[in-house]
Design an enzyme around this catalytic site. Structure first.
Site, PDB file in Angstrom:
ATOM      1  CD  GLN A   1      -3.305   7.662  -2.330  1.00 26.20           C
ATOM      2  OE1 GLN A   1      -4.105   6.747  -2.358  1.00 26.20           O
ATOM      3  NE2 GLN A   1      -3.591   8.855  -2.770  1.00 26.20           N
TER       4      GLN A   1
ATOM      5  CD  GLN B   1      -2.551   1.695   0.285  1.00 24.38           C
ATOM      6  OE1 GLN B   1      -3.277   0.889  -0.299  1.00 24.38           O
ATOM      7  NE2 GLN B   1      -2.445   2.954  -0.115  1.00 24.38           N
TER       8      GLN B   1
ATOM      9  CE1 TYR C   1     -10.237  10.704   1.415  1.00 25.14           C
ATOM     10  CE2 TYR C   1     -11.475   9.489  -0.221  1.00 25.14           C
ATOM     11  CZ  TYR C   1     -10.368   9.620   0.584  1.00 25.14           C
ATOM     12  OH  TYR C   1      -9.402   8.650   0.556  1.00 25.14           O
TER      13      TYR C   1
ATOM     14  N   GLY D   1     -10.599   0.899   2.405  1.00 26.96           N
ATOM     15  CA  GLY D   1     -11.730   0.259   1.749  1.00 26.96           C
ATOM     16  C   GLY D   1     -11.349  -0.174   0.350  1.00 26.96           C
ATOM     17  N   GLY D   2     -10.634   0.721  -0.324  1.00 26.03           N
ATOM     18  CA  GLY D   2     -10.188   0.420  -1.670  1.00 26.03           C
ATOM     19  C   GLY D   2      -8.996   1.272  -2.009  1.00 26.03           C
ATOM     20  CG  MET D   3      -4.504   1.740  -3.230  1.00 28.74           C
ATOM     21  SD  MET D   3      -4.496   3.502  -2.777  1.00 28.74           S
ATOM     22  CE  MET D   3      -3.618   4.190  -4.185  1.00 28.74           C
ATOM     23  CD  GLU D   4      -6.531   5.783  -5.782  1.00 21.81           C
ATOM     24  OE1 GLU D   4      -6.957   5.104  -4.821  1.00 21.81           O
ATOM     25  OE2 GLU D   4      -6.099   6.934  -5.658  1.00 21.81           O
TER      26      GLU D   4
ATOM     27  CG  ASP E   1      -0.025   7.843   6.114  1.00 25.82           C
ATOM     28  OD1 ASP E   1      -0.812   7.818   5.149  1.00 25.82           O
ATOM     29  OD2 ASP E   1       1.052   7.215   6.127  1.00 25.82           O
TER      30      ASP E   1
ATOM     31  CD  GLU F   1      -9.103   9.977  -2.695  1.00 24.38           C
ATOM     32  OE1 GLU F   1     -10.258   9.624  -2.977  1.00 24.38           O
ATOM     33  OE2 GLU F   1      -8.101   9.234  -2.842  1.00 24.38           O
TER      34      GLU F   1
ATOM     35  NE  ARG G   1     -13.125   0.589   4.588  1.00 23.56           N
ATOM     36  CZ  ARG G   1     -14.256   0.680   3.903  1.00 23.56           C
ATOM     37  NH1 ARG G   1     -15.110  -0.314   3.941  1.00 23.56           N
ATOM     38  NH2 ARG G   1     -14.530   1.756   3.184  1.00 23.56           N
ATOM     39  CG  MET G   2      -6.476   2.469   9.189  1.00 28.27           C
ATOM     40  SD  MET G   2      -5.144   3.614   8.844  1.00 28.27           S
ATOM     41  CE  MET G   2      -5.250   3.742   7.071  1.00 28.27           C
TER      42      MET G   2
ATOM     43  CG  HIS H   1      -9.379   7.248  -7.491  1.00 24.60           C
ATOM     44  ND1 HIS H   1      -9.042   8.582  -7.305  1.00 24.60           N
ATOM     45  CD2 HIS H   1      -9.718   6.787  -6.263  1.00 24.60           C
ATOM     46  CE1 HIS H   1      -9.185   8.888  -6.013  1.00 24.60           C
ATOM     47  NE2 HIS H   1      -9.608   7.818  -5.362  1.00 24.60           N
TER      48      HIS H   1
ATOM     49  CG  HIS I   1     -14.007   6.304  -4.344  1.00 21.44           C
ATOM     50  ND1 HIS I   1     -14.323   7.599  -3.980  1.00 21.44           N
ATOM     51  CD2 HIS I   1     -12.687   6.179  -4.130  1.00 21.44           C
ATOM     52  CE1 HIS I   1     -13.237   8.219  -3.560  1.00 21.44           C
ATOM     53  NE2 HIS I   1     -12.222   7.376  -3.638  1.00 21.44           N
ATOM     54  CD  GLU I   2     -10.923   2.965  -4.402  1.00 22.97           C
ATOM     55  OE1 GLU I   2     -10.031   3.663  -4.925  1.00 22.97           O
ATOM     56  OE2 GLU I   2     -11.369   3.182  -3.250  1.00 22.97           O
TER      57      GLU I   2
END
Ligand code: BES
Ligand code: ZN
Length: 592
Positions: A129, A127, A374, A259-262, A366, A309, A543-544, A290, A286-287
């Site tokens: 980003q 990950q 967003y 949740g997701g990463m593009e 971060d 975002e 998931r944060m 992107h 959403h992804e």
């Protein structure tokens, strides 16, 4: 010297690498990647070259035809890591760096077999980003320096590697290892470098889309995301031809922190989206969005993150509106409003983190992350859309994407483009208030629908005894229930909790938005029957977005605080480093 990105040692006076050639050997025993990276510059140059690294062990640096060259690692900055300065001899076109990743590489999470669905093989995912690519590869780790790449990844036989790139072949090496090859021909920002290795299978969803997951989950993933081609078609109708060839997805183990990463050509998704009723596919929208806003037109640094975002949230809701109608879109905006308000409350003492055009010198991106870029961003985009009208705005968006395709831009570049194409519009919506002032402008667009108003009214009547009817309870779609729960008072009584649980069967929900919203209410109420489920979710899911509110709500009473500390002690070895940091900060705030 000119460093345009406060989160990178990249020096704009030096040439940019155009392409990376990577050789990565994934060593699950040592939990390290042995790497070789060739940075191709596409033209001859010489002199100092500054790269980003963090925790990397640099072994050798060479220039082909010249041999080893001098290099030096700078001091370790806690946010940026270490500058790697190479002394590049005359007429060099490329440099070759041999290195090894560090034990604490933030980009990488190494999972034990028990942390996967199948429980038989280890798993690795990256990950990158915001600024973690430098813990995986020495590079100019700023979106300003876009790179194409090709890669060769060696993994233990039986495991599969996927990347944010197209596969170009694989073969068994006969020594217990297997090599996978990839190519990403289009220039991407370094934060979109991505790799995952595990026991993986795929299912085709359309001629250009497939989903990858562990064998145990691939069938349910294929069912959940069966509608993806429809989404791609809707997105293309809005924003133009899909620019990345394939749209594949990977469903990760539950510790995935987002949740997701593009990642281009391979969106990464949390398995918490597998609700069993396709109710959480907005994350895929959403992804996918992107692919245009973010991956094609990219923020030049994290100070302009809202360009990624904010536009993507707006685009995601545009896609959802064409797919599911105005009511669904209004609920989406309402969920976003809740997230926005939570973030504004979290940053009430840090107003500089609530502006869209941020200034992040010395700040870890971060730590600056929140729903503000967003949702405040999406509201600025929507305000512009309302100001000039939908059709004209869509033409503008297409022009914008044409003008800046495959480039990385600043807020200022966006504003001058908008001013040229839509003269006066920025001022008419008071864009400066969004960009430079904290909080929300009072003129921000409001999104309403009769359905949303009904849910709001009903939730607001809770304390006075208002309850949903049996018919409402039976007919609400997941999004309606989610919005209703979000609008209930944050402090419920034990009897309130029991009523909700009984009437909505909340404890057994597979939709994690609903489940976590409920458990957050239950935690704040010190509702003991929910404790086992809270423990189960916090031990399984990394998931944060879920960890923060749930651990936060456990801070309310001595008993729930003790529960939270006990769960964290047991669960934290399984959390991703980013998730661990977030929970630690939440727990530290308890005693204050
Ligand atoms: N690019 C983000 C995830 C991200 C942001 C990773 C910042 C690292 C740093 C991704 O597109 C995203 O926004 N995911 C959301 C999805 C939601 C807004 C639909 C998430 O993970 O919840
Ligand atoms: Zn996003």
């Amino acid at each position: 010297m000119h460093r345009p990105d406060p989160h990178s040692y990249y020096d704009a006076a030096q040439p940019k690498a155009r392409r990376l050639r990577l050789k990565l050997a994934v060593d699950f025993k040592a939990k390290r990647i042995e790497g070789e990276v060739v940075l191709e510059f596409g033209k001859a140059f010489s002199g100092p070259l500054d790269l980003d690294t963090k925790g990397l062990e640099i072994r050798t640096v060479q220039v082909p035809g010249h041999g080893p060259i001098a290099w030096e690692l700078g001091e370790a900055d806690p946010i940026l890591g270490q500058r790697l300065r190479l002394d590049v001899p005359p007429d060099s076109q490329e440099v070759v760096i041999n290195y090894r990743t560090g034990a604490e590489a933030m980009a990488l999470q190494w999972l034990e077999p028990e942390q996967t669905e199948g429980k038989v093989a280890p798993y690795l995912f990256s990950q990158c980003q915001q600024i973690h690519a430098r813990t995986m590869v020495p590079c100019q780790d700023t979106p300003i320096a876009r790179i194409a790449y090709q890669a060769e990844v060696t993994v233990p036989e039986g495991l599969t590697a996927v990347m944010s790139a197209g596969p170009t072949g694989d073969e068994a090496l006969g020594n217990g290892s297997h090599v996978y090859r990839f190519s990403m021909p289009q220039p991407i920002p370094s934060y979109l470098l991505a790799l995952a290795v595990g026991r993986l299978e795929s299912r085709e969803l359309s001629p250009r889309a497939r989903v990858w997951a562990e064998p145990e989950t691939v069938a349910s993933a294929a069912w959940e995301f069966a509608g993806v081609e429809d989404m791609i078609l809707k997105a293309e109708a809005l924003f133009g031809a899909y620019p990345w060839d394939r749209y594949d997805m990977l469903v990760l183990p539950p510790s995935f922190p987002y949740g997701g990463m593009e990642n281009p050509r391979m969106t990464f998704l949390t398995p918490t989206l597998l609700a069993g009723d396709r109710s959480l596919v907005d994350v895929v929208a959403h992804e996918l969005a992107h692919s245009w806003t973010g991956n094609l037109v990219t923020n030049a640094s994290m100070e302009h993150f809202w360009l990624n975002e904010g536009f993507t949230v707006w685009a995601e809701r545009r896609i959802l509106r064409t797919l599911h109608g105005d009511d669904a879109a209004a609920l989406g905006w309402a969920m976003g409003q809740k997230a926005l308000e939570d973030s504004l409350a979290r940053f009430k003492n840090e107003p500089h983190l609530t502006v869209l055009r941020m200034h992040l010198e010395g700040i870890d991106p971060d730590d600056a992350f929140s729903s503000i870029p967003y949702e405040k961003g999406a509201r600025l985009v929507a305000a512009l859309e309302q100001e000039v009208g939908e059709d004209r705005f869509l033409r503008f968006i297409r022009d914008y994407m044409d003008a800046f395709r495959f480039t990385s831009i600043t807020t200022e570049q966006f504003c001058s483009f908008a001013e040229a194409k839509l003269p006066g519009a920025l001022e008419a919506v008071n864009a400066r208030a969004y960009l430079d002032q904290p909080g929300m402008p009072v003129t921000a667009p409001a999104f309403r629908s009769a359905q949303l108003d009904g849910l709001t009214k009903l939730a607001e009547s809770w304390v006075a005894g208002g309850r949903p009817s049996a018919q409402q309870i039976a007919s609400w779609k997941p999004a309606e229930l989610q919005v209703y729960l979000q609008k209930l008072p944050r402090q419920l009584t034990l009897a309130d909790c029991a009523w909700l649980d009984e009437h909505f069967q909340l404890m057994g929900r597979g939709n994690h938005e609903i489940l976590v919203e409920w458990l957050t209410l239950a935690a704040a109420a010190d509702y003991e029957p929910a404790f086992p489920r809270i423990r189960e979710v916090l031990s399984r899911v990394g998931r944060m977005k879920y960890l923060r509110p749930l651990y936060g709500a456990l801070g309310g009473s001595p008993r729930t605080r003790a529960l939270a500390r006990e769960i964290f002690a047991a669960a934290s070895p399984g959390y991703h480093g980013l998730s661990r940091r977030v929970v630690q900060s939440v727990l530290e705030a308890y005693s204050a």
